[in-house]
Design an enzyme around this catalytic site. Structure first.
Site, PDB file in Angstrom:
ATOM      1  N   GLY A 248      80.228 133.186  63.879  1.00  0.00           N
ATOM      2  CA  GLY A 248      79.326 134.221  64.393  1.00  0.00           C
ATOM      3  C   GLY A 248      78.949 133.927  65.832  1.00  0.00           C
ATOM      4  O   GLY A 248      79.692 133.281  66.578  1.00  0.00           O
ATOM      5  N   GLY A 249      77.750 134.368  66.193  1.00  0.00           N
ATOM      6  CA  GLY A 249      77.283 134.193  67.567  1.00  0.00           C
ATOM      7  C   GLY A 249      77.196 132.736  67.982  1.00  0.00           C
ATOM      8  O   GLY A 249      77.185 132.413  69.180  1.00  0.00           O
TER       9      GLY A 249
ATOM     10  N   GLY B 261     102.777 134.954  96.563  1.00  0.00           N
ATOM     11  CA  GLY B 261     101.344 134.862  96.277  1.00  0.00           C
ATOM     12  C   GLY B 261     101.002 133.550  95.603  1.00  0.00           C
ATOM     13  O   GLY B 261      99.932 132.980  95.800  1.00  0.00           O
ATOM     14  N   ALA B 262     101.971 133.053  94.815  1.00  0.00           N
ATOM     15  CA  ALA B 262     101.725 131.790  94.102  1.00  0.00           C
ATOM     16  C   ALA B 262     101.641 130.630  95.092  1.00  0.00           C
ATOM     17  O   ALA B 262     100.884 129.680  94.878  1.00  0.00           O
ATOM     18  CB  ALA B 262     102.819 131.555  93.071  1.00  0.00           C
TER      19      ALA B 262
HETATM   20  C1  HXC Z   1      71.043 129.658  55.461  1.00  0.00           C
HETATM   21  C2  HXC Z   1      72.937 128.553  54.782  1.00  0.00           C
HETATM   22  C3  HXC Z   1      73.691 129.180  55.775  1.00  0.00           C
HETATM   23  C4  HXC Z   1      73.010 130.106  56.641  1.00  0.00           C
HETATM   24  C5  HXC Z   1      74.988 127.892  54.686  1.00  0.00           C
HETATM   25  N1  HXC Z   1      73.786 127.773  54.127  1.00  0.00           N
HETATM   26  N2  HXC Z   1      74.965 128.762  55.690  1.00  0.00           N
HETATM   27  N3  HXC Z   1      71.623 128.788  54.633  1.00  0.00           N
HETATM   28  N4  HXC Z   1      71.698 130.309  56.442  1.00  0.00           N
HETATM   29  N5  HXC Z   1      73.657 130.725  57.611  1.00  0.00           N
HETATM   30  C6  HXC Z   1      73.413 126.923  53.011  1.00  0.00           C
HETATM   31  C7  HXC Z   1      74.023 127.392  51.691  1.00  0.00           C
HETATM   32  O1  HXC Z   1      73.187 128.357  51.105  1.00  0.00           O
HETATM   33  C8  HXC Z   1      74.058 126.112  50.901  1.00  0.00           C
HETATM   34  O2  HXC Z   1      72.778 125.842  50.395  1.00  0.00           O
HETATM   35  C9  HXC Z   1      74.332 125.060  51.946  1.00  0.00           C
HETATM   36  O3  HXC Z   1      73.984 125.641  53.192  1.00  0.00           O
HETATM   37  C10 HXC Z   1      75.785 124.660  52.007  1.00  0.00           C
HETATM   38  O4  HXC Z   1      76.561 125.846  52.076  1.00  0.00           O
HETATM   39  P1  HXC Z   1      77.817 126.091  51.135  1.00  0.00           P
HETATM   40  O5  HXC Z   1      78.123 127.534  51.191  1.00  0.00           O
HETATM   41  O6  HXC Z   1      77.561 125.515  49.794  1.00  0.00           O
HETATM   42  O7  HXC Z   1      78.916 125.221  51.862  1.00  0.00           O
HETATM   43  P2  HXC Z   1      80.463 125.506  52.040  1.00  0.00           P
HETATM   44  O8  HXC Z   1      81.044 125.938  50.726  1.00  0.00           O
HETATM   45  O9  HXC Z   1      81.038 124.316  52.688  1.00  0.00           O
HETATM   46  O10 HXC Z   1      80.565 126.767  53.019  1.00  0.00           O
HETATM   47  C11 HXC Z   1      80.122 126.669  54.316  1.00  0.00           C
HETATM   48  C12 HXC Z   1      80.082 128.073  54.963  1.00  0.00           C
HETATM   49  C13 HXC Z   1      79.225 129.025  54.127  1.00  0.00           C
HETATM   50  C14 HXC Z   1      81.508 128.593  55.098  1.00  0.00           C
HETATM   51  C15 HXC Z   1      79.523 127.880  56.393  1.00  0.00           C
HETATM   52  O11 HXC Z   1      78.002 128.379  53.817  1.00  0.00           O
HETATM   53  C16 HXC Z   1      78.946 130.315  54.809  1.00  0.00           C
HETATM   54  O12 HXC Z   1      79.815 131.200  54.859  1.00  0.00           O
HETATM   55  N6  HXC Z   1      77.736 130.437  55.347  1.00  0.00           N
HETATM   56  C17 HXC Z   1      77.314 131.637  56.018  1.00  0.00           C
HETATM   57  C18 HXC Z   1      77.986 131.764  57.326  1.00  0.00           C
HETATM   58  C19 HXC Z   1      77.458 132.953  58.081  1.00  0.00           C
HETATM   59  O13 HXC Z   1      77.858 134.081  57.799  1.00  0.00           O
HETATM   60  N7  HXC Z   1      76.502 132.670  58.964  1.00  0.00           N
HETATM   61  C20 HXC Z   1      75.884 133.662  59.743  1.00  0.00           C
HETATM   62  C21 HXC Z   1      76.831 133.919  60.919  1.00  0.00           C
HETATM   63  S1  HXC Z   1      76.171 135.111  61.952  1.00  0.00           S
HETATM   64  P3  HXC Z   1      72.564 125.153  48.958  1.00  0.00           P
HETATM   65  O14 HXC Z   1      71.073 125.033  48.831  1.00  0.00           O
HETATM   66  O15 HXC Z   1      73.184 126.061  47.961  1.00  0.00           O
HETATM   67  O16 HXC Z   1      73.262 123.835  49.046  1.00  0.00           O
HETATM   68  C22 HXC Z   1      75.369 134.226  63.056  1.00  0.00           C
HETATM   69  C23 HXC Z   1      74.654 135.090  64.024  1.00  0.00           C
HETATM   70  C24 HXC Z   1      74.249 134.299  65.204  1.00  0.00           C
HETATM   71  O17 HXC Z   1      75.345 133.076  63.082  1.00  0.00           O
HETATM   72  C25 HXC Z   1      73.949 135.245  66.277  1.00  0.00           C
HETATM   73  C26 HXC Z   1      73.642 134.507  67.529  1.00  0.00           C
HETATM   74  C27 HXC Z   1      73.806 135.393  68.697  1.00  0.00           C
END
Ligand code: HXC
Length: 519
Positions: free
Chosen positions: A175-176, A409-410
């Site tokens: 993501g971001g 140019g290069a």
């Molecule tokens: C809160 C999160 C989290 C998140 C993971 N966890 N990502 N909690 N916010 N973004 C937590 C899970 O709930 C889990 O908690 C623990 O972390 C471990 O995650 P798992 O899923 O069990 O691990 P894994 O199987 O290794 O998978 C990792 C992962 C997956 C691929 C990163 O967790 C995932 O897809 N997370 C979401 C990614 C995402 O979409 N993020 C937002 C992106 S948008 P428990 O308690 O069950 O252990 C973004 C916007 C930013 O970031 C904008 C800025 C400009």
């Protein structure tokens, strides 16, 4: 002095608390991290810094969200360790995410900790290293998480050109979140355990129907070879952190300093071999690495973005112990032509070196810009302009060696005298012309050739006439655009002499807010 048992009890409690803080999300999650072949956050910190030099800052900071039961998962540190320490004696600041705490997700306080340590790094003029291992914005915190990222991007930009910034991707970065590494100067990734993308496979499948895995979308190899996002991919956490340590050794702490000078080591390869290393036949390729290794201090060439835009090589090296940035056409690939990616790769590197007082050594063997609709449609005009711009605005010592071809140019673009090079030397066989003989003759003698009885023979004759005129650096030297024509075997000593004579270079540029580099 009598023993104060109350104080000792308090100290004991503090020790216990700190020991438990080190466990982050707990033993089970630490084990699961290790099973993935990853180091834990504290193992990474201990491996990275000189023994006993790390000082944690803000270890007690915690989040304050109560959304969706978040108050039940409060862990001191909030999933990121921040602080500073020494890397081979150099002061370095760090923010290292802990995947065992809520997936290393970034909430308001986690973001604030990173922003705080960045502020301190900027104020103290020391490099900032970020170890990314995170599921991205902490979903439960909503705007608090977005704000955290915004504050980091803002500081990445403020710090750009002031302190070196290095991102190390050691797990998810989605993501971001990818835009902080995207702004920083160098991005190292770990093979197999790290990936970076704006939208993950699930979202892509839903929106476009495309099936793709995490690795093929944003794994290390993809960012090393295709996107150019990664500067380096290491096989594991240790190798990748080792690479960062070596990288730091070429850099100054900030834009007011020069990199540390180290004792010089002469090349083990014989510099005299350069007299024959580059083939006299201009159509024959060779690997520029062989030239670089014969010129720079032994084993000092530290190549960056090795597998991206291989037609140009960039990296740090040392000449008589002085850090230099090397930019070199690589005739082994695409005959060393400049294209969109090569221009971007070199331009960003030139700007980094200029911002951080690292002299530039440019090695030229370039037949021109790569022709074709693909390049034109991809905006070679915009991208090539970046390299021209970057070299023109650079005020560090600029030393150029023309080895063989240097066309059109290069020629101008590859740090010619016209863009402010402080030294341009050429080897006797170098060809400096508007274009290669075949293309030139077809344009300026088209009529002559058409009217000839034996057209092929006439074209050949004219090509050789053209080559005789331009296949040497005499004309450019007589006009002062080449400072000297030298034997290839003299290149190392000549470059070192010029480099040392230019270290005190001062160049005043007109005041402006900033230029408008073509992007
Ligand atoms: C809160 C999160 C989290 C998140 C993971 N966890 N990502 N909690 N916010 N973004 C937590 C899970 O709930 C889990 O908690 C623990 O972390 C471990 O995650 P798992 O899923 O069990 O691990 P894994 O199987 O290794 O998978 C990792 C992962 C997956 C691929 C990163 O967790 C995932 O897809 N997370 C979401 C990614 C995402 O979409 N993020 C937002 C992106 S948008 P428990 O308690 O069950 O252990 C973004 C916007 C930013 O970031 C904008 C800025 C400009």
């Amino acid at each position: 002095m009598s023993v104060d048992t109350v104080n000792l009890e308090r100290i004991g409690k503090l020790r216990e608390t700190k020991a438990s803080m080190r466990l982050g999300g707990g033993e089970k999650r630490l084990d699961s991290q290790r099973k993935k072949g990853k180091l834990t956050v504290w193992e990474r910190i201990e491996y990275f810094f000189d023994a006993g030099t790390f000082e944690e800052v803000g270890g007690f900071i915690d989040h304050r969200s109560t959304n969706f039961g978040l108050e039940k998962s409060r862990v001191a540190g909030d999933g990121v360790v921040t602080g500073f320490g020494r890397v081979n004696g150099m002061l370095v600041y760090i923010a290292a995410q802990d995947f065992t705490v809520m997936g290393g997700s970034l909430g308001e306080m986690h973001g604030r900790k990173i922003a705080n340590i960045m502020d301190v790094a900027i104020a103290n003029g020391a490099p900032m290293v970020m170890l990314n291992d995170s599921g991205g914005a902490r979903i439960q915190e909503g705007i608090g998480a977005l704000c955290g990222y915004g504050e980091i991007f803002f500081r990445n930009t403020k710090a750009s050109g002031v302190i070196p910034q290095i991102s190390v991707i050691m797990g998810p970065c989605a993501g971001g979140a990818v835009y902080s590494p995207g702004i920083t100067d160098f991005v190292a990734m770990v093979q197999d355990s790290s990936y970076m993308f704006i939208t993950g496979p699930e979202v892509i499948k839903t929106v476009t129907g495309e099936n793709v895995t995490k690795d093929t979308l944003g794994g290390g190899d993809i960012h090393m070879e295709k996107s150019g996002v990664a500067t380096y991919v290491g096989e594991d956490d240790e190798t990748t952190l080792d690479w960062v340590k070596v990288l730091l050794s070429y850099l100054p702490a900030n834009n007011d300093n020069a990199p540390a000078r180290v004792p010089s080591k002469v090349p083990q390869l014989d510099v005299a071999e350069l007299d024959s290393f580059v083939p006299s036949n201009p159509n024959k390729g060779y690997d520029i690495g062989g030239v670089i290794d014969r010129l720079v201090d032994s084993g000092s060439f530290f190549e960056l973005q090795e597998n991206f835009a291989k037609n140009i090589s960039i990296g740090f090296a040392r000449m008589d112990g002085i850090s230099v940035g090397v930019v070199a056409n690589n005739p082994k690939n695409l005959a060393g032509c400049l294209d969109v990616d090569a221009s971007d790769k070199a331009a960003r590197f030139v700007r980094f070196c200029d911002a951080f007082n690292i002299p530039l050594l440019t090695l030229v063997d370039v037949p021109g810009f790569l022709p074709g609709t693909d390049q034109e449609y991809s905006g070679i005009i915009r991208h090539g302009a970046k390299l021209l711009y970057a070299y023109s605005e650079a005020t560090v010592p600029k030393l150029t060696v023309i080895m063989r071809k240097s066309y059109g140019g290069a020629y101008i673009c590859m740090c010619s005298k016209h863009l402010g090079a402080d030294m341009v030397v050429a080897w006797p066989g170098s060809e400096i012309a508007v274009m290669g003989p075949k293309g030139a003759v077809n344009i300026i003698f088209r009529k002559d050739i058409m009217e000839a009885e034996d057209q092929a023979e006439r074209a050949k004759e004219l090509e050789s006439e053209y080559t005789d005129k331009f296949a040497n650096p005499q004309l450019a030297a007589s006009m002062g655009y080449v400072d000297n024509v030298i034997e290839p075997n003299q290149t190392r000593s000549t470059v070192i002499n010029y480099l040392k004579s230019n270290l005190g270079k001062r160049q005043i540029t007109p005041r402006r807010k900033h230029g408008n580099i073509p992007l």
